[in-house]
Scaffold this active site. Structure first.
Site, PDB file in Angstrom:
ATOM      1  N   CYS A  47     -11.434   2.671  -6.038  1.00  0.00           N
ATOM      2  CA  CYS A  47     -10.028   2.261  -6.152  1.00  0.00           C
ATOM      3  C   CYS A  47      -9.577   2.152  -7.600  1.00  0.00           C
ATOM      4  O   CYS A  47      -8.384   2.198  -7.878  1.00  0.00           O
ATOM      5  CB  CYS A  47      -9.801   0.926  -5.441  1.00  0.00           C
ATOM      6  SG  CYS A  47     -10.583  -0.491  -6.246  1.00  0.00           S
ATOM      7  N   GLN A 116     -23.153   4.913   6.558  1.00  0.00           N
ATOM      8  CA  GLN A 116     -22.631   6.007   7.387  1.00  0.00           C
ATOM      9  C   GLN A 116     -22.148   7.114   6.468  1.00  0.00           C
ATOM     10  O   GLN A 116     -22.877   8.055   6.186  1.00  0.00           O
ATOM     11  CB  GLN A 116     -21.543   5.496   8.338  1.00  0.00           C
ATOM     12  CG  GLN A 116     -22.111   4.707   9.504  1.00  0.00           C
ATOM     13  CD  GLN A 116     -21.077   4.312  10.543  1.00  0.00           C
ATOM     14  OE1 GLN A 116     -20.034   4.948  10.694  1.00  0.00           O
ATOM     15  NE2 GLN A 116     -21.369   3.265  11.292  1.00  0.00           N
ATOM     16  N   CYS A 154     -16.692   2.240   7.279  1.00  0.00           N
ATOM     17  CA  CYS A 154     -17.411   2.962   8.334  1.00  0.00           C
ATOM     18  C   CYS A 154     -18.199   2.074   9.281  1.00  0.00           C
ATOM     19  O   CYS A 154     -18.128   2.228  10.484  1.00  0.00           O
ATOM     20  CB  CYS A 154     -18.391   3.957   7.712  1.00  0.00           C
ATOM     21  SG  CYS A 154     -17.659   5.279   6.753  1.00  0.00           S
ATOM     22  N   ASN A 269     -11.775  -9.202 -18.592  1.00  0.00           N
ATOM     23  CA  ASN A 269     -10.850  -8.061 -18.443  1.00  0.00           C
ATOM     24  C   ASN A 269     -10.252  -7.961 -17.042  1.00  0.00           C
ATOM     25  O   ASN A 269      -9.743  -6.918 -16.651  1.00  0.00           O
ATOM     26  CB  ASN A 269     -11.548  -6.733 -18.788  1.00  0.00           C
ATOM     27  CG  ASN A 269     -10.549  -5.642 -19.146  1.00  0.00           C
ATOM     28  OD1 ASN A 269      -9.585  -5.895 -19.862  1.00  0.00           O
ATOM     29  ND2 ASN A 269     -10.778  -4.429 -18.668  1.00  0.00           N
ATOM     30  N   ASP A 368      -5.110 -19.459  -7.406  1.00  0.00           N
ATOM     31  CA  ASP A 368      -5.641 -20.463  -6.489  1.00  0.00           C
ATOM     32  C   ASP A 368      -6.123 -21.708  -7.218  1.00  0.00           C
ATOM     33  O   ASP A 368      -6.197 -22.790  -6.628  1.00  0.00           O
ATOM     34  CB  ASP A 368      -6.825 -19.877  -5.704  1.00  0.00           C
ATOM     35  CG  ASP A 368      -6.384 -18.946  -4.588  1.00  0.00           C
ATOM     36  OD1 ASP A 368      -5.253 -19.105  -4.102  1.00  0.00           O
ATOM     37  OD2 ASP A 368      -7.165 -18.065  -4.205  1.00  0.00           O
ATOM     38  N   PHE A 804     -11.779   9.888   8.896  1.00  0.00           N
ATOM     39  CA  PHE A 804     -11.027   9.227   9.970  1.00  0.00           C
ATOM     40  C   PHE A 804      -9.759   9.972  10.370  1.00  0.00           C
ATOM     41  O   PHE A 804      -8.811   9.373  10.873  1.00  0.00           O
ATOM     42  CB  PHE A 804     -10.675   7.777   9.575  1.00  0.00           C
ATOM     43  CG  PHE A 804     -11.812   7.046   8.942  1.00  0.00           C
ATOM     44  CD1 PHE A 804     -12.963   6.767   9.659  1.00  0.00           C
ATOM     45  CD2 PHE A 804     -11.751   6.650   7.613  1.00  0.00           C
ATOM     46  CE1 PHE A 804     -14.025   6.096   9.077  1.00  0.00           C
ATOM     47  CE2 PHE A 804     -12.806   5.983   7.018  1.00  0.00           C
ATOM     48  CZ  PHE A 804     -13.953   5.704   7.746  1.00  0.00           C
ATOM     49  N   GLU A1266     -14.572   7.799  18.356  1.00  0.00           N
ATOM     50  CA  GLU A1266     -13.238   7.183  18.316  1.00  0.00           C
ATOM     51  C   GLU A1266     -13.037   6.070  19.327  1.00  0.00           C
ATOM     52  O   GLU A1266     -12.185   5.199  19.113  1.00  0.00           O
ATOM     53  CB  GLU A1266     -12.177   8.255  18.596  1.00  0.00           C
ATOM     54  CG  GLU A1266     -12.116   9.372  17.584  1.00  0.00           C
ATOM     55  CD  GLU A1266     -11.175  10.463  18.057  1.00  0.00           C
ATOM     56  OE1 GLU A1266     -10.045  10.521  17.557  1.00  0.00           O
ATOM     57  OE2 GLU A1266     -11.566  11.249  18.943  1.00  0.00           O
TER      58      GLU A1266
END
Length: 1335
Positions: A47, A116, A154, A269, A368, A804, A1266
């Site tokens: 990400c 997986q 997965c 950082n 928080d 997927f 699925e």
């Protein structure tokens, strides 16, 4: 930028090897350095922004004060490489490999089936490994905590946790029958015959190598000498645009801050990093105070504790735990409140990077900790060249009042936290979309001091986060309550006052306005109860206790360690030992996943002269393109070219899918052009320089409702009907009508869309390495774009890091985009989408609107149903027509309704085109069926399970489209699920719990499933294979299926092993390629192993037939002898296998056909507990019974079921895509789009594979990739059951249908009470909401 002509050398160690970097660049992070400079590709990009844990590595440092080595996990994408001076970095390659020795962590992760697709596995391994370096025998709780910052899409997490728990001395295996025994062992299951012996062992713990901490690599002695060097000096690193200066003493640091007052201090950082990566902030100078002893200390006094600003949140956690253990309970209330939030704040990696000082001074509005510190009267100690001073950590500071700000030259040296006192109560409260590693929707820090011995308020403080641009103090409210008694009237007044003081505008950023307003007072009420309870404990005679029914409101849901059992049929004892079919074999790449040696597209080594591609996407939903100005981008350093629609030599539109926008844009996120440059950083930065002028076009259609208003559709209506619906409605006792909205879902595969396009020098050939589900579609689209025959395009697909459905059509479009760039530049193109771009461009599951009209008798028998479905298809057709066909055909689920009509259409909107997604419409469409079943039950005053039983298919029947099927396995799954989950007994227990608890409710639900497998057209079910036998007896198997993590390569090896009657070790699978097996169809709809297995079987049988003459002559010979002899006799040892496919068809005009190969049946029971005050829920238990027929590999099949179930649970509960009214997707990363983590999985998780027969498929198996997705809705309906219980207790008898996802917001606002009634509500016509639903 100041110039530093003689920069220092950066010295650190990676995997025991010294790294000396003479040109360290402050803008380079550790992930880039590992992958692109050191070529250690085991650490993955998931990400790029702290949220997924894929890039987890271990950092080790020598502590000069304690003389000890500290090991801690970090996310490499946020670690500036310049911060690593004197550190030792350990990556997944450094702990073990197949070339050296596989580490026990890697081995157990693999053998426990914890991988997986494998993309998250290196990060998982490193999180567990780092924990073991600090705690060689960890507790299950420590395992859960260590994995809280790692995402997996997965597996469903259960096997990953289990692999970690094998190192724990505390067993988490069910021991109801005593140590080492299971309550569901064979003798406890009298209904099981000897022929159906059930196994529960997916791996053999005896195979695990022991963990020997003494064999771990030592910390480099050179780094200890460097740390202890008394002549250390200031370090300066000069990059292309920025400088990094590391101070050597506190005095030096203060001098630097005075000289560079605008330079940020960088320690972890975790604040500066994301703002520079995603916020486009630029700093010419960074100052690092890392390691200064004056910032790392704990000083306890009689009145409180002072903690150095350099302490990480993990170190703060340890310090507070020690203080709590040493001090009387009354003094530690602030510390306990902080500890509660520290447990769930971010993940372990961030907690080990972020510092107390950095967190305090950055003052995020979602903090928080700061509200608790403020409530606890904390003081910030500041220091500068001019001296020291203190400022209170209070509302003025948190709200960024100018008089309370730090001076530019000041730094935070420490934070003082006073002890609490006897009549002082402090609490932290929060609610997030997910229990751990998720920003709070609303949080609060609250404290109250009473006059000694009374409940008269002496001092009151409330601070709220995530309700405005800063943390907000309810100062005026608190002042007005001074002198009041702590009673119900005070609470009522406090709620009204705080709602008046803290105003969230109706169009506020973040949305959820009414929910956040409710949370403000719901959290206040929780604090009120906690204090009432505390006062009662201090003096039960003087202060009455809270009602017993309110007690459960005090407690947060605990984070437990999941337990469970996986049951499957044992292999026939008479099966030959070397036959692997039916055995729970490990994924054939599992060890490589865990060691980081599995190669994904972006792991392929750099190719000479390769360029990197960055996209420029539309910012408008529907507009003419007036101008594209690329001049600034072309002038940017490193840029080679900008590619637009004019550069496409062939078709820019293939099957309706547009590669580069031309003349107009039809959604936000459509690719307008791409920039090719020598580095990705240059390409990305240059892409920001492209200027595009637009002229908006009307209408702009974003939602299904808008599409219906404008009659905007992508395709015609699909319809099936049986019986006489209109006539049936005239002869029923009751009719109900309603609608259900199901929002979309992001695939969130961990490996983003990835391509490497290599133009060849002759014949216009091009080679692509791709992560796709459909190499042939990529080949088709690339050939069309380049205007060449498909035989010039070669596509190689080794594996994908999850898919997927998101890597079918989308990868074909993006493959063509990369190929056009490679064609124009004449150079290889590496095209790896950033997470945000991937989410924006590729869209996901279709949002759905379902409308129903149901006629039924008072006994629950449904006589007629008229159902309409509309999906939001987006701007192009993509897979929308097929999705709506599947929705319509599967809409009845498990129920026979004699008069049934279903219609569906795909709406055309100005959103990116939605596409294939696991379940292919079934999870959305069938939720509607389950919703109207539940509604009928409510009207008949029956349990939903009773109405389901009444209307369920019971004998060999025909579907509404006239396909015959036998529901016997459905009935078995349903019956076993009810019995073995003890549903009715637990239902009674839940009802008793609900009677005794007003603010928490339990709910249970069981859902049945009739899931179809295969495609509606026969040609879509075909498959090919190619099998080579080499003269040494080794076998190479090639086929058309794509390895996406489901283990298709493993199953194909099992098939070949059985058919050739050789050990599986003889068999190798290379890759999927358009060269070896052409004209394949996508790997999807659960038939990958089915059809490719048949093709491999066919090829192997051809080969065995050729070998029979040789074998007959030497029946006792070895395989190698037979092959050598066959070669001598010129027998062809290569064979092409082919499976024509299941002969399916659907005649839409006649509304009948045989559109599916077969059915998979199942049932799932889930139990949840809901917090009615916040909307949070906890999944307590799930039982799944899945008709697997005969499982080729139970470990892989159970893994698919569990992973799909958790993904489905996410769809129906916490995964929420947010769009602006203008069609802009807000949810572009793991911070904005919340998927389940390890804390969301069931505390008890039981999965049983139910045996049946399926002669049409290979070895009588069934495709299970699925089916488990829909069963996640058992959690949704359990939540609905709990909400209904809450509403009944509040006197709300009107039936309420929940929409999906049942987020905390939906749950809380459905549990109507005095607090939801109290909040102000705005007229929708008076404002524009921040986000909208698009279903």
């Amino acid at each position: 930028m100041p110039s530093h002509p003689n920069p220092d050398e950066l010295i650190f160690f990676v995997n025991g090897r010294k790294v000396v970097e003479k040109n360290a660049d402050p803008e380079v992070n550790l992930l880039f350095y590992l992958r692109k400079v050191l070529h250690l590709t085991g650490t993955k990009y998931g990400c790029g922004g702290r949220g997924c844990g894929s890039c987890t590595v271990m950092v080790s440092r020598y502590d000069l004060k304690t003389k000890k080595i500290r090991h801690y996990p970090v996310i490499a994408c946020l670690v500036p490489v310049c911060s690593l001076y004197g550190a030792a970095v350990t990556t997944v390659e450094g702990i073990g490999s197949l070339k050296t020795r596989v580490h026990p962590v890697q081995e157990r992760l693999a053998k426990c089936h914890g991988t997986q697709c494998g993309f998250c596995s290196p990060g998982m391994a490193m999180s567990i490994y780092t924990l073991l370096r600090n705690h060689p025998e960890p507790t299950p709780e420590q395992i859960m905590e260590a994995l809280g910052g790692n995402l997996c899409r997965c597996t469903g997490y259960r096997p990953i946790v289990e692999s970690g728990n094998t190192f724990s001395v505390e067993s988490t295996v069910c021991q109801m029958k005593g140590p080492g025994k299971c309550c569901m062992d064979q003798e406890e299951m009298p209904s099981v015959t000897r022929q159906e012996k059930i196994c529960t062992k997916l791996y053999n713990r005896d195979e695990f190598q022991p963990l020997d901490p003494s064999q771990e690599p030592i910390f480099p002695p050179e780094l200890i000498r460097m740390a202890e060097d008394p002549s250390k000096k200031r370090l300066t690193f000069q990059g292309e645009r920025t400088a990094w200066i590391t101070a050597v003493t506190l005095k030096d640091l203060l001098e630097l801050k005075a000289n560079y007052p605008k330079a940020p201090l960088v320690m972890g950082n975790t604040t500066v990093g994301p703002t520079t990566i995603f916020g486009d902030e630029f700093h010419p100078v960074f100052i690092s105070p890392l390691g200064l002893p004056e910032l790392y200390f704990v000083d306890s006094t009689d009145n409180g504790v002072t903690i150095g600003a350099g302490y990480t949140l993990a170190q703060l956690n340890d310090a507070l735990h020690f203080i709590v253990s040493e001090q009387p309970k009354e003094k530690t209330k602030t510390y306990c409140a902080l500890l509660k939030h520290l447990r769930t704040l971010a993940g372990a990696q961030i907690r080990n990077m972020a510092t107390l000082g950095g967190h305090v001074v950055s003052r995020p509005n979602f903090s928080d900790l700061n509200p608790i510190l403020a409530a606890g009267n904390a003081i910030i100690n500041l220091i500068s060249k001019e001296g020291e001073r203190q400022i209170p950590l209070d509302g003025h500071f948190l709200e960024r009042s100018p008089e309370a700000n730090l001076k530019s030259e000041e730094i935070v040296s420490s934070v003082y936290i006073p002890h609490s006192t006897q009549w002082h109560f402090v609490s932290g409260l929060r609610l997030a979309q997910r229990q751990e590693n998720s920003y709070a929707i609303v949080n609060a820090g609250m404290s109250v001091k009473f006059e000694d011995g009374t409940d008269t308020i002496k001092e009151f403080k409330m601070f709220y986060g995530s309700v405005g641009p800063t943390v907000v103090s309810a100062d005026q409210t608190c002042k007005q309550l001074i002198g009041r008694h702590w009673d119900d009237q005070m609470l009522s007044d406090a709620c009204q006052l705080v709602l008046s003081e803290i105003y969230i505008p109706p169009g506020a950023e973040g949305g959820m306005v009414e929910y956040r307003r409710t949370l403000i007072i719901s959290l206040l009420f929780k604090f009120y109860l906690k204090v009432r309870r505390g006062l009662n404990r201090m003096d039960p005679q003087k202060f009455p206790d809270i009602p017993e029914k309110f007690m459960s409101a005090l407690d947060n849901f605990p984070i437990g360690t999941p337990q469970g059992i996986q049951m499957f049929q044992c292999v026939d004892p008479y099966q030959p030992p070397q036959d692997p079919v039916g055995h729970p074999l490990m994924h054939q790449s599992a060890i490589k996943h865990a060691t980081g040696e599995a190669v994904y597209v972006d792991d392929i080594p750099p190719i000479n002269e390769e360029l990197f591609l960055a996209v420029v996407t539309s910012t408008r939903a529907h507009a003419k393109i007036i101008l594209i100005d690329v001049s600034e981008a072309l002038a940017f350093p490193g840029v080679v070219d900008v590619i637009t629609a004019d550069d496409v030599p062939g078709d820019n539109n293939c099957l309706g899918e547009i590669f580069y926008a031309q003349n107009e844009v039809i959604c936000v996120g459509q690719i307008v052009c791409t920039v090719a440059a020598d580095t990705y950083a240059h390409a990305r930065d240059a892409a920001k320089k492209v200027k595009i002028a637009y002229e908006d076009i009307e209408p702009r259609i974003i939602t299904i409702e808008q599409a219906l208003e404008h009659n905007s559709f992508l395709s015609g209506e699909k319809k099936i009907e049986q019986g006489n619906v209109e006539q049936a409605f005239k002869h029923v006792d009751q009719i109900i009508e309603g609608e259900v909205h199901v929002e979309g879902q992001e695939h969130f595969y961990l490996e983003t869309q990835s391509f490497l396009a290599i133009p060849k020098q002759e014949d216009k050939e091009m080679v692509l390495h791709i992560a796709t589900q459909n190499p042939s579609a990529v080949q088709e689209f690339v050939a069309a774009a380049l205007n060449v025959p498909r035989n010039r395009i070669t596509c190689h697909m080794k594996r994908a890091g999850g898919a997927f459905g998101g890597k079918t059509t989308k990868s074909a479009v993006l493959g063509a985009v990369s190929a056009v760039a490679a064609n124009k530049t004449g150079r290889p193109i590496r095209f790896i989408l950033e997470r945000g771009d991937d989410m924006l461009i590729t869209a996901g599951r279709h949002p759905l609107l379902g409308k129903y009209k149901i006629g039924f008798m008072n006994n629950g028998v449904i006589k007629a149903a008229d159902v309409e479905y509309y999906v939001n298809g987006g701007c192009t057709l993509d897979e929308s027509e097929m999705v709506i066909e599947f929705i319509v055909l599967k809409s009845e689920n498990a129920y026979f309704i004699p008069n049934f009509r279903c219609r569906g259409r795909a709406c055309k909107t100005n959103l990116p085109s939605n596409t294939a997604f696991r379940g292919f419409g079934f999870p959305q469409g069938t939720l509607v069926a389950e919703s109207y079943i539940t509604a009928v039950a409510s009207q008949c005053d029956l349990l939903p399970e009773e109405v389901k039983e009444i209307n369920m298919y019971k004998r060999i029947s025909k579907t509404a489209f006239n396909q015959i099927f036998n529901p016997e396995p459905l009935r078995r799954c349903w019956k076993e699920c009810l019995e073995k989950s003890s549903f009715y007994a637990r239902k009674r227990d839940a009802e008793e719990f609900n009677k005794n608890n007003y603010w928490k409710k339990k709910g249970l639900a069981v859902v049945p499933m009739k899931f179809t497998v295969g495609n509606t057209e026969a040609y879509q079910n075909h498959a090919g294979a190619l099998v080579h036998i080499y003269t040494d007896g080794s076998v190479l198997v090639l086929h058309g299926g794509c390895e996406l993590g489901q283990g298709i390569y493993t199953k194909m090896a099992q098939v070949a092993s059985r058919e050739l009657n050789i050990p599986i070790s003889y068999i190798h699978l290379l890759e999927t390629s358009t060269v070896t097996v052409p004209n394949t169809f996508f790997t999807a709809t659960s038939i990958g192993a089915d059809v490719n297995g048949k093709a491999v079987q066919n090829a192997c049988q051809i080969l065995m037939a050729r070998l029979q003459p040789v074998i007959r002559k030497n029946p006792k010979g070895r395989w190698e002898d037979w092959i050598a002899k066959a070669y001598e006799e010129c027998i062809n040892l290569s064979a092409t296998g082919y499976f024509k496919g299941y002969q399916t068809y659907m005649d839409w005009k006649a509304e009948e056909g045989e559109p599916f190969a077969y059915y998979v049946y199942g049932a799932s029971c889930s139990e949840v507990e809901v917090d009615c005050l916040t909307g949070a829920h906890k999944l307590l238990r799930t039982d799944i019974f899945m008709d697997a027929a005969f499982s080729i590999n139970p470990a892989l099949d159970i893994g698919q079921i569990e992973g799909a179930f958790i993904q489905g649970m996410g769809l129906y509960t916490i995964e929420e895509l947010k769009y602006s009214p203008e069609g802009v997707l807000y949810s572009r990363g793991p911070d904005d789009y919340i998927i389940p983590t390890v804390t969301e999985i069931p505390e008890e998780f039981y999965v049983t594979l139910v045996r049946s027969r399926n002669p049409i498929a290979i070895y009588s198996s069934k495709g299970l990739g699925e089916a488990g997705m829909f069963l996640g809705c058992s959690v949704f309906f359990a939540i609905s059951d709990a909400v209904a219980a809450a509403r009944r207790q509040r006197g709300l008898t009107k039936r309420l249908t929940l929409n999906s996802p049942a987020t905390p917001e939906v749950i809380r606002m459905a549990c109507t009470d005095q607090f939801t009634d109290m909040i102000p509500r705005d007229d929708p016509s008076t404002f524009t909401p921040w986000s909208i639903h698009v279903s």
